[in-house]
Write a protein that holds these residues in place. Structure first.
Motif, PDB file in Angstrom:
ATOM      1  N   ALA A 245       0.765  -1.167   0.055  1.00  0.00           N
ATOM      2  CA  ALA A 245       0.100   0.022   0.237  1.00  0.00           C
ATOM      3  C   ALA A 245       0.810   1.225  -0.096  1.00  0.00           C
ATOM      4  O   ALA A 245       0.704   2.230  -0.815  1.00  0.00           O
ATOM      5  CB  ALA A 245      -1.025  -0.086   1.226  1.00  0.00           C
TER       6      ALA A 245
ATOM      7  N   TYR B   6      -5.310   3.247   4.527  1.00  0.00           N
ATOM      8  CA  TYR B   6      -5.061   3.726   2.911  1.00  0.00           C
ATOM      9  C   TYR B   6      -6.387   3.365   2.406  1.00  0.00           C
ATOM     10  O   TYR B   6      -6.552   2.274   1.627  1.00  0.00           O
ATOM     11  CB  TYR B   6      -4.136   2.445   2.587  1.00  0.00           C
TER      12      TYR B   6
ATOM     13  N   THR C  42      -6.422   2.558  -1.498  1.00  0.00           N
ATOM     14  CA  THR C  42      -6.104   1.336  -2.132  1.00  0.00           C
ATOM     15  C   THR C  42      -7.343   0.287  -2.108  1.00  0.00           C
ATOM     16  O   THR C  42      -8.135   0.325  -0.908  1.00  0.00           O
ATOM     17  CB  THR C  42      -4.961   0.907  -1.209  1.00  0.00           C
TER      18      THR C  42
END
Length: 352
Positions: free
Chosen positions: A79, A104, A107
């Motif tokens: 990530a 994240y 992502t």
């Protein structure tokens, strides 16, 4: 004027192609890609999408990643490096995926066989219990001792469900046969798997099945001159005189679907659980299986695909004689996903 317009179009097209974003896709594997089983099947899916998408994607993987803290570190690393889509391919990665996904949000994470989701986390799995049942039909017919052995990984619902489906297939064609289960608490430990298989062979098992990722149990069966049922992929090359077949995975088309959704911006978190009708799971059958048995399996396979038969159709009793699924009923997905008990022709226990 036309030439100028064409030249401008070509320049724009080349500019778009040069600046097009390459989708970065990562895979986290619990075993080695050469395990001939679970990880091998997933990596075939990764290779499939590389061929489909070519230079439009970049894939990477790390193999033999332990579940727990190590997996969280590896997932976070991908990530941090800007990977757009991360496939975590083992049940034990679940909490690691959820933890990293919170930090994240841009992502996309896909977790195989888990049940926790988030806005940027989806789950996926296949109804491998369908071909598990079919392989049980084969084992139930091919056993002569009426003792079938099963080398089991971890006592989680996914594994228990598969064992029960296999046992129900055995019982359907051979009500006197018993399925003996030994737990090894490992996804990939060839030495331990072979040792467990041999202990089952020593009590008279003449068909050995497995839920791990290596062909060690298959090889033990061949050494002892009996039959075997593999798992995850075609393991016939490792035990050509023993291997009857296996429930197998076909991840490629599903991975293609997810990547196309991510590329088009249409991806949404979901809990995918496809079956033989979707092509994500199937059964491989070797030439050691008689044609009459293959035909029987084909009939049941078609019935499952068409929705006319379900492996967990009642009445189904547990080991203590309790009616778990009444006649006329079919186990719900909720019951299947939380299964922690064995059907009545299994010898062994589900550790709590």
């Amino acid at each position: 004027m036309k030439r100028h317009a064409i030249l401008v179009f070509v320049i724009l097209l080349v500019s778009v192609l040069l600046t097009a974003k390459v989708l970065k896709v990562a895979y986290i594997y619990v075993g080695p890609v050469g395990d001939a089983g679970w990880t091998y099947a997933h990596d075939l899916g990764r290779q499939y999408i590389e061929k489909i998408f070519g230079n439009a994607i970049k894939t990477d993987y790390i193999e033999s990643v332990s579940e727990g803290a190590e997996s969280e570190s590896v997932i976070r690393s991908y990530a941090q490096r800007g990977y757009d889509l991360i496939f975590a391919t083992s049940f034990g990665y679940m909490d690691s995926v959820i933890n990293v996904a919170k930090k994240y949000p841009k992502t996309i994470f896909m977790h195989c066989s888990g049940y926790k989701t988030a806005k940027n986390v989806g789950t996926y799995f296949g109804r491998i219990y369908e071909p598990d049942f079919l392989s049980g039909l084969i084992a139930g017919i091919m056993t002569k001792s009426n003792i079938v052995g099963y080398v089991a990984a971890y006592p989680i619902p996914e594994v228990v469900r598969g064992i029960n489906a296999f046992a129900l297939g055995i019982k359907y064609v051979n009500p006197t046969a018993k399925l003996h289960v030994i737990w090894v608490n490992s996804w990939y430990d060839p030495a331990l798997e072979k040792e467990a298989a041999i202990s089952l062979l020593n009590i008279g098992a003449d068909v050995i099945a497995q839920g791990q990722d290596s062909p060690a149990a298959q090889q033990a069966a061949e050494e002892y001159g009996v039959y075997s049922i593999g798992y995850n992929s075609d393991m016939g090359n490792f035990a050509p005189k023993a291997y009857l077949g296996a429930p197998v995975w076909n991840w490629g088309p599903y991975y293609e679907r997810v990547i196309r959704e991510v590329m088009s911006g249409t991806w949404k978190s979901e809990q995918y659980w496809g079956g033989m009708a979707d092509g994500i799971v199937d059964i491989d059958i070797s030439d050691l299986v008689p044609d009459t048995v293959k035909k029987l399996v084909s009939v049941f396979k078609d019935a499952i695909i068409e929705g006319k038969f379900h492996p967990f159709s009642g009445p189904i009793y547990d080991q203590d004689g309790n009616l778990r699924i009444p006649a006329g009923d079919v186990a719900s997905d909720e019951e299947l996903l939380s299964m922690d008990w064995f059907v009545d022709n299994v010898v062994g226990t589900v550790p709590k």
